[in-house]
Design a protein around this motif. Structure first.
Motif, PDB file in Angstrom:
ATOM      1  N   MET A   1      22.213  18.034  38.664  1.00  9.30           N
ATOM      2  CA  MET A   1      21.851  17.981  40.077  1.00  9.30           C
ATOM      3  C   MET A   1      23.048  18.317  40.984  1.00  9.30           C
ATOM      4  O   MET A   1      22.900  19.098  41.936  1.00  9.30           O
ATOM      5  N   PRO A   2      24.243  17.814  40.720  1.00 10.90           N
ATOM      6  CA  PRO A   2      25.399  18.274  41.504  1.00 10.90           C
ATOM      7  C   PRO A   2      25.673  19.770  41.340  1.00 10.90           C
ATOM      8  O   PRO A   2      26.150  20.419  42.272  1.00 10.90           O
ATOM      9  N   VAL A   3      25.342  20.321  40.150  1.00  4.50           N
ATOM     10  CA  VAL A   3      25.502  21.765  39.950  1.00  4.50           C
ATOM     11  C   VAL A   3      24.525  22.526  40.853  1.00  4.50           C
ATOM     12  O   VAL A   3      24.866  23.558  41.436  1.00  4.50           O
TER      13      VAL A   3
ATOM     14  N   HIS B   1      16.527  15.397  47.173  1.00  3.25           N
ATOM     15  CA  HIS B   1      15.133  15.361  47.627  1.00  3.25           C
ATOM     16  C   HIS B   1      14.244  16.304  46.818  1.00  3.25           C
ATOM     17  O   HIS B   1      13.120  15.949  46.456  1.00  3.25           O
ATOM     18  N   VAL B   2      14.747  17.497  46.494  1.00  4.96           N
ATOM     19  CA  VAL B   2      13.956  18.440  45.692  1.00  4.96           C
ATOM     20  C   VAL B   2      13.723  17.886  44.291  1.00  4.96           C
ATOM     21  O   VAL B   2      12.614  17.963  43.748  1.00  4.96           O
ATOM     22  N   HIS B   3      14.749  17.314  43.692  1.00  2.00           N
ATOM     23  CA  HIS B   3      14.595  16.747  42.344  1.00  2.00           C
ATOM     24  C   HIS B   3      13.660  15.543  42.364  1.00  2.00           C
ATOM     25  O   HIS B   3      12.909  15.324  41.412  1.00  2.00           O
ATOM     26  N   CYS B   4      13.708  14.761  43.438  1.00  2.00           N
ATOM     27  CA  CYS B   4      12.793  13.619  43.546  1.00  2.00           C
ATOM     28  C   CYS B   4      11.341  14.097  43.568  1.00  2.00           C
ATOM     29  O   CYS B   4      10.473  13.507  42.917  1.00  2.00           O
ATOM     30  N   PHE B   5      11.073  15.148  44.329  1.00  2.00           N
ATOM     31  CA  PHE B   5       9.708  15.693  44.365  1.00  2.00           C
ATOM     32  C   PHE B   5       9.292  16.180  42.977  1.00  2.00           C
ATOM     33  O   PHE B   5       8.166  15.911  42.530  1.00  2.00           O
ATOM     34  N   ALA B   6      10.183  16.924  42.316  1.00  2.00           N
ATOM     35  CA  ALA B   6       9.861  17.435  40.975  1.00  2.00           C
ATOM     36  C   ALA B   6       9.602  16.284  40.010  1.00  2.00           C
ATOM     37  O   ALA B   6       8.641  16.321  39.225  1.00  2.00           O
TER      38      ALA B   6
ATOM     39  N   LEU C   1       4.911  25.778  38.965  1.00  2.00           N
ATOM     40  CA  LEU C   1       4.601  26.658  40.089  1.00  2.00           C
ATOM     41  C   LEU C   1       4.617  25.897  41.412  1.00  2.00           C
ATOM     42  O   LEU C   1       5.114  26.399  42.430  1.00  2.00           O
ATOM     43  N   ILE C   2       4.080  24.677  41.399  1.00  2.00           N
ATOM     44  CA  ILE C   2       4.089  23.861  42.624  1.00  2.00           C
ATOM     45  C   ILE C   2       5.522  23.524  43.031  1.00  2.00           C
ATOM     46  O   ILE C   2       5.878  23.574  44.214  1.00  2.00           O
ATOM     47  N   VAL C   3       6.363  23.179  42.033  1.00  2.00           N
ATOM     48  CA  VAL C   3       7.764  22.866  42.327  1.00  2.00           C
ATOM     49  C   VAL C   3       8.474  24.089  42.905  1.00  2.00           C
ATOM     50  O   VAL C   3       9.259  23.979  43.865  1.00  2.00           O
ATOM     51  N   ALA C   4       8.203  25.272  42.341  1.00  2.00           N
ATOM     52  CA  ALA C   4       8.822  26.504  42.858  1.00  2.00           C
ATOM     53  C   ALA C   4       8.388  26.772  44.297  1.00  2.00           C
ATOM     54  O   ALA C   4       9.213  27.117  45.158  1.00  2.00           O
TER      55      ALA C   4
ATOM     56  N   ALA D   1      10.917  24.277  51.232  1.00  2.00           N
ATOM     57  CA  ALA D   1      11.990  23.363  51.623  1.00  2.00           C
ATOM     58  C   ALA D   1      13.225  24.132  52.074  1.00  2.00           C
ATOM     59  O   ALA D   1      13.876  23.757  53.059  1.00  2.00           O
ATOM     60  N   LEU D   2      13.569  25.212  51.383  1.00  2.00           N
ATOM     61  CA  LEU D   2      14.712  26.044  51.788  1.00  2.00           C
ATOM     62  C   LEU D   2      14.487  26.629  53.184  1.00  2.00           C
ATOM     63  O   LEU D   2      15.398  26.634  54.026  1.00  2.00           O
TER      64      LEU D   2
END
Length: 315
Positions: free
Chosen positions: A206-208, A233-238, A264-267, A273-274
Motif C-alpha cells: 500500500m505505501p508502494v 481509502h481505495v484499498h479499504c473499498f477493495a 472490474l468494479i474496483v478498477a 476516485a482519481l
C-alpha cells in the motif's frame, strides 16, 4: 463493555456510517475532504484500514478453511494423489495409442519415478519400492532419509546433500529443512501461513501504491502522506468488496466470474476516485490510471510470489 469497545475502536457515533457512505458511493470524496481538513466527522483513515483489513483477512481465512478447502491432508499427500492421477490418466491414454507410442509413454513414466502406486490400475509397470520416496528441490530422497530428516544434525544434513550431488551450505540445509516442514504440513496450515504472508504483503504494497501516485502526480506538490490517504481509502473499498464476495461464498456457491466482476468494479472505482480527488480532466486521468494499474499489477504479482515464499518460511 461492548459499547465501550465499539466506542473506543469505531467511535460509534455516526462517524462510521458517514465514512462508509462516502467511501462506498462517492469515490474520491472522502480523500478530498481529508485533504481539505474536514476530518472530525469521519473515521481516521488508519483506524478505518485496520478494521476493514482485519475483517477482510478474517473472511479470507474462513474462505480458505471452508469444507471444500479444509482437508487435513499434508502437501506431500496431495502431491502423491496428483501424481497418481497423472500416471493413471497417462497410462489410460497410452493404452489407446498405437503400440510404439504406448511403449514410449510407459517407458518415460517408469524413468520419471513419480512417487505413486496406482492401486491396481497398473501392475508390474510400476515399481512399488518408490511409493515412499519424496522429491524435493529436484532430489529424490529415500524413505529412511525422509523419515530421519527432522533429527539430523548439520553434519548429517551435509552428508545427505553430498550424497545427492548438492553443495552443503547454510542455505541448502535451510531449504531441505523447510522442504520437510512444508511437505509434512497440512493444507490448512499452509493456507493459514499464506494469509499471514498476504497480510504482511499488503502493509508493504500500500505505501508502494502511494509512492506510484506521488510520481504520477509529482507536479501537484503534495506531500507523500496525502497520496497515502488516497491509497488507504481505495484499498479499504477493495477489501470491503472482496469481503462481501467472500462472505456470500461462505453461504452460497459463487461463480468464478464473480472475482472478475469485483476486479472490474474496483478498477472503475479507482478511475472515478482519481478523477474526483485529483480533479484532472478525463484524458489525463485515464492515462495515469493505465500507468498506475499496469505498474501496481506488476508489484502485486511480485508481492504474491513473496507472500508464497514467506508462507513457506513461516511454516
Amino acid at each position: 463493555m461492548a459499547e465501550e469497545v465499539l466506542e473506543g475502536v469505531f467511535h460509534f457515533d455516526g462517524k462510521v456510517f458517514r465514512t462508509l457512505r462516502l467511501l462506498l458511493f462517492a469515490p474520491g470524496s472522502l480523500t478530498l475532504r481529508f485533504w481539505q481538513g474536514k476530518r472530525v466527522a469521519y473515521v481516521p483513515p488508519v483506524r478505518l484500514y485496520v478494521f476493514i483489513s482485519f475483517l477482510f483477512f478474517l473472511l479470507l481465512s474462513l474462505a480458505l478453511h471452508a469444507p471444500e478447502h479444509g482437508a487435513t491432508r499434508t502437501l506431500g499427500e496431495r502431491l502423491r494423489q496428483t501424481s497418481i492421477q497423472f500416471r493413471a490418466d497417462s497410462i489410460r491414454l497410452a493404452g489407446k495409442m498405437p503400440t510404439a507410442d504406448s511403449a514410449r509413454i510407459k517407458l518415460l513414466l517408469r524413468k520419471s519415478r513419480h512417487v505413486a502406486v496406482l492401486n491396481g490400475i497398473v501392475n508390474s509397470d510400476v515399481n512399488s519400492d518408490t511409493v515412499e520416496y519424496r522429491r524435493w528441490n529436484g532430489v529424490l530422497y529415500t524413505p529412511q532419509e525422509w523419515r530421519e530428516l527432522p533429527d539430523y544434525s548439520s553434519a548429517q544434513f551435509d552428508d545427505v546433500l553430498r550424497r545427492h550431488g548438492q553443495e552443503p551450505s547454510v542455505l541448502s540445509r535451510f531449504v531441505l529443512r523447510q522442504g520437510y516442514r512444508v511437505m509434512q504440513s497440512s493444507e490448512q496450515e499452509l493456507s493459514h501461513q499464506f494469509v499471514r504472508g498476504i497480510s504482511l504483503m499488503m502493509f508493504v504494497l500500500m505505501p508502494v501504491f502511494a509512492l506510484l501516485l506521488k510520481l504520477l502526480y509529482i507536479r501537484r506538490k503534495q506531500y507523500y502522506l496525502a497520496h497515502l490517504m488516497f491509497a488507504i481509502h481505495v484499498h479499504c473499498f477493495a477489501f470491503l468488496l472482496f469481503s462481501v464476495n467472500m462472505a456470500l461464498s461462505l453461504f452460497a456457491h459463487m461463480p468464478a466470474k464473480s472475482i472478475l466482476v469485483v476486479l472490474l468494479i474496483v478498477a472503475l472505482y479507482l478511475v472515478l476516485a482519481l478523477h474526483k480527488a485529483y480533479q484532472q480532466n478525463w484524458l489525463k486521468t485515464a492515462v495515469k490510471f493505465a500507468f498506475l494499474l499496469g505498474l501496481y499489477s506488476l508489484v502485486i504479482a511480485v508481492g504474491l510470489v513473496g507472500a508464497l515464499g514467506l508462507s513457506m518460511v513461516l511454516v
